[in-house]
Enzyme design. Structure first.
Site, PDB file in Angstrom:
ATOM      1  N   ARG A  56       0.814  -1.229   0.000  1.00 28.28           N
ATOM      2  CA  ARG A  56       0.000   0.000   0.000  1.00 28.28           C
ATOM      3  C   ARG A  56       0.842   1.272   0.000  1.00 28.28           C
ATOM      4  O   ARG A  56       0.415   2.291  -0.526  1.00 28.28           O
ATOM      5  CB  ARG A  56      -0.928  -0.007   1.212  1.00 28.28           C
ATOM      6  CG  ARG A  56      -1.963  -1.122   1.120  1.00 28.28           C
ATOM      7  CD  ARG A  56      -3.169  -0.774   1.889  1.00 28.28           C
ATOM      8  NE  ARG A  56      -4.132  -1.845   1.915  1.00 28.28           N
ATOM      9  CZ  ARG A  56      -5.124  -1.915   2.777  1.00 28.28           C
ATOM     10  NH1 ARG A  56      -5.270  -0.963   3.684  1.00 28.28           N
ATOM     11  NH2 ARG A  56      -5.980  -2.902   2.744  1.00 28.28           N
ATOM     12  N   ASP A 165     -15.677   9.573  10.029  1.00 34.31           N
ATOM     13  CA  ASP A 165     -14.582   8.672   9.670  1.00 34.31           C
ATOM     14  C   ASP A 165     -13.284   9.447   9.908  1.00 34.31           C
ATOM     15  O   ASP A 165     -13.290  10.687   9.998  1.00 34.31           O
ATOM     16  CB  ASP A 165     -14.677   8.245   8.197  1.00 34.31           C
ATOM     17  CG  ASP A 165     -13.899   6.964   7.898  1.00 34.31           C
ATOM     18  OD1 ASP A 165     -14.516   5.888   7.829  1.00 34.31           O
ATOM     19  OD2 ASP A 165     -12.658   7.031   7.740  1.00 34.31           O
TER      20      ASP A 165
HETATM   21  C1  LIG Z   1     -13.748  -1.442   6.764  1.00 30.51           C
HETATM   22  S1  LIG Z   1     -14.383   0.204   6.821  1.00 30.51           S
HETATM   23  C2  LIG Z   1     -15.996  -0.083   7.516  1.00 30.51           C
HETATM   24  C3  LIG Z   1     -17.073   0.783   6.880  1.00 30.51           C
HETATM   25  C4  LIG Z   1     -18.485   0.524   7.371  1.00 30.51           C
HETATM   26  N1  LIG Z   1     -18.618   0.797   8.794  1.00 30.51           N
HETATM   27  C5  LIG Z   1     -18.915  -0.896   7.063  1.00 30.51           C
HETATM   28  O1  LIG Z   1     -18.996  -1.713   7.978  1.00 30.51           O
HETATM   29  O2  LIG Z   1     -19.170  -1.203   5.897  1.00 30.51           O
HETATM   30  C6  LIG Z   1     -13.468   0.899   8.210  1.00 30.51           C
HETATM   31  C7  LIG Z   1     -13.464   2.404   8.245  1.00 30.51           C
HETATM   32  O3  LIG Z   1     -12.969   2.803   9.510  1.00 30.51           O
HETATM   33  C8  LIG Z   1     -12.194   3.982   9.333  1.00 30.51           C
HETATM   34  N2  LIG Z   1     -11.294   4.127  10.492  1.00 30.51           N
HETATM   35  C9  LIG Z   1     -10.138   3.463  10.756  1.00 30.51           C
HETATM   36  N3  LIG Z   1      -9.611   3.880  11.912  1.00 30.51           N
HETATM   37  C10 LIG Z   1     -10.435   4.845  12.401  1.00 30.51           C
HETATM   38  C11 LIG Z   1     -10.438   5.650  13.562  1.00 30.51           C
HETATM   39  N4  LIG Z   1      -9.453   5.575  14.470  1.00 30.51           N
HETATM   40  N5  LIG Z   1     -11.440   6.543  13.732  1.00 30.51           N
HETATM   41  C12 LIG Z   1     -12.441   6.636  12.819  1.00 30.51           C
HETATM   42  N6  LIG Z   1     -12.505   5.894  11.698  1.00 30.51           N
HETATM   43  C13 LIG Z   1     -11.512   4.995  11.492  1.00 30.51           C
HETATM   44  C14 LIG Z   1     -11.483   3.770   8.016  1.00 30.51           C
HETATM   45  O4  LIG Z   1     -11.072   4.990   7.441  1.00 30.51           O
HETATM   46  C15 LIG Z   1     -12.574   3.050   7.205  1.00 30.51           C
HETATM   47  O5  LIG Z   1     -13.310   3.939   6.408  1.00 30.51           O
END
Ligand SMILES: C[S@@+](CC[C@H](N)C(=O)[O-])C[C@H]1O[C@@H](n2cnc3c(N)ncnc32)[C@H](O)[C@@H]1O
Length: 301
Positions: A56, A165
């Site tokens: 990445r 996010d």
């Molecule tokens: C795998 S996606 C899940 C999206 C959605 N909740 C779903 O279940 O389809 C994880 C998301 O968490 C966000 N993320 C990661 N670490 C985070 C943090 N510390 N605070 C807020 N968001 C975070 C990432 O940017 C990403 O968009």
């Protein structure tokens, strides 16, 4: 005779290469990157993820014309490296999502949470929902679509969906609300036709109509940082993000949701996540990966 004191490991280990590729990446470089991710996002990256980190981040090195990860680590930890550090974090977060992912959550929202709220909203009450790791918007729009399927005139009432996010690129995509045919496939045709307008640009893409977009506010919020939130919510979706955190961070986050849940609210978490630790006393299960706040109405702190 007592055993001789253990020799300290030679420093060489930190110079060992941890992934194969055109740009050398050592254990020391990996530690710098995983340390930044842990401190700034809570995401745990064990050494077993070295190939993922390499694949990445290598494209950033290529774009920047750097020779190795040592140079890249020097950049992201330098005074001028804050913007690149954010790029690195964005490249290392997993943003996979889809409309109506884990459909039973939306069924629960529709049948168990919304009926009373919709009735109350029509007589002056309010509805507050939160998608706490919203990625590119499919989750908060699925919440909006669920609400609109039972309250098509929701925009006339006090209804708000907060979508947060850590990744600004995802927030921008969510606020635009433009999706291709493949992304929109899980959305029932009737809802797709009503709430997404065709862009007619030959790509088959559609955009969430203004009436729906206005229900959703996209804001940056780091789940391991401070939460500038004053109101309580009737439903919180925090799905498929805690899985990337260590156990104590997960427990801390579940506990932090409790005071932000209305008495009859629901917390929805990801399919491979589980409320654990101190939060178990605060939240009770109400189905697969669905939790409700414990305690009788009015009896909570
Ligand atoms: C795998 S996606 C899940 C999206 C959605 N909740 C779903 O279940 O389809 C994880 C998301 O968490 C966000 N993320 C990661 N670490 C985070 C943090 N510390 N605070 C807020 N968001 C975070 C990432 O940017 C990403 O968009």
């Amino acid at each position: 005779m007592s055993a001789p004191p253990a020799l300290s490991q030679p420093d060489r280990r930190m110079d060992a290469l941890v992934a194969n590729g055109e740009f050398p990446i050592t254990a020391k470089d990996f530690d710098v990157i995983s340390g930044i991710m842990m401190a700034q996002t809570g995401i745990s990256l064990p050494i077993a993820k070295a190939n993922l980190v390499y694949s990445r981040v290598a494209k950033r090195l290529r774009q920047l014309g750097l020779r190795d990860f040592k140079e890249y680590c020097a950049l992201v930890t330098s005074a001028d490296g804050a913007a690149e550090c954010q790029e690195m974090i964005a490249s290392l977060t997993t943003n996979v999502t889809r409309f109506f992912r884990e459909p039973h959550h939306f069924e629960h929202l529709k049948t168990k949470i919304l009926p009373d709220l919709v009735a109350a909203a029509r007589t002056g009450g309010r509805i507050r929902l939160w998608s706490a790791a919203c990625s590119s918007g499919q989750e908060p729009y699925s919440m909006a679509l669920t609400l609109l399927s039972v309250m098509p005139d929701a925009a006339k009432y006090d209804v708000k969906i907060l979508a947060t996010d850590i990744d600004p690129n995802m927030l921008k995509a969510g606020a635009e609300g433009i999706y291709d045919e493949a992304a929109l496939e899980p959305v029932p045709a009737s809802l797709r036709e009503r709430w997404f307008r065709a862009l007619n640009d030959g790509t088959g893409r559609r955009q969430a109509v203004d009436e729906m977009r206005k229900l959703v506010s996209f804001k940056k919020l780091n789940l391991i940082g401070s939460w500038p939130i004053r109101n309580k919510f009737h439903a919180v979706f925090c799905r498929n993000v805690a899985i990337y955190f260590e156990n104590d961070t997960q427990e801390m986050i579940w506990s932090r949701f409790f005071p932000l849940l209305e008495d009859q609210a629901a917390l929805y978490i990801g399919h491979s996540e589980r409320v654990s630790g101190l939060a178990e006393a605060l939240l009770r299960s109400d189905g697969i990966t669905i939790y409700r706040p414990n305690g009788a109405k009015g009896a909570r702190a």
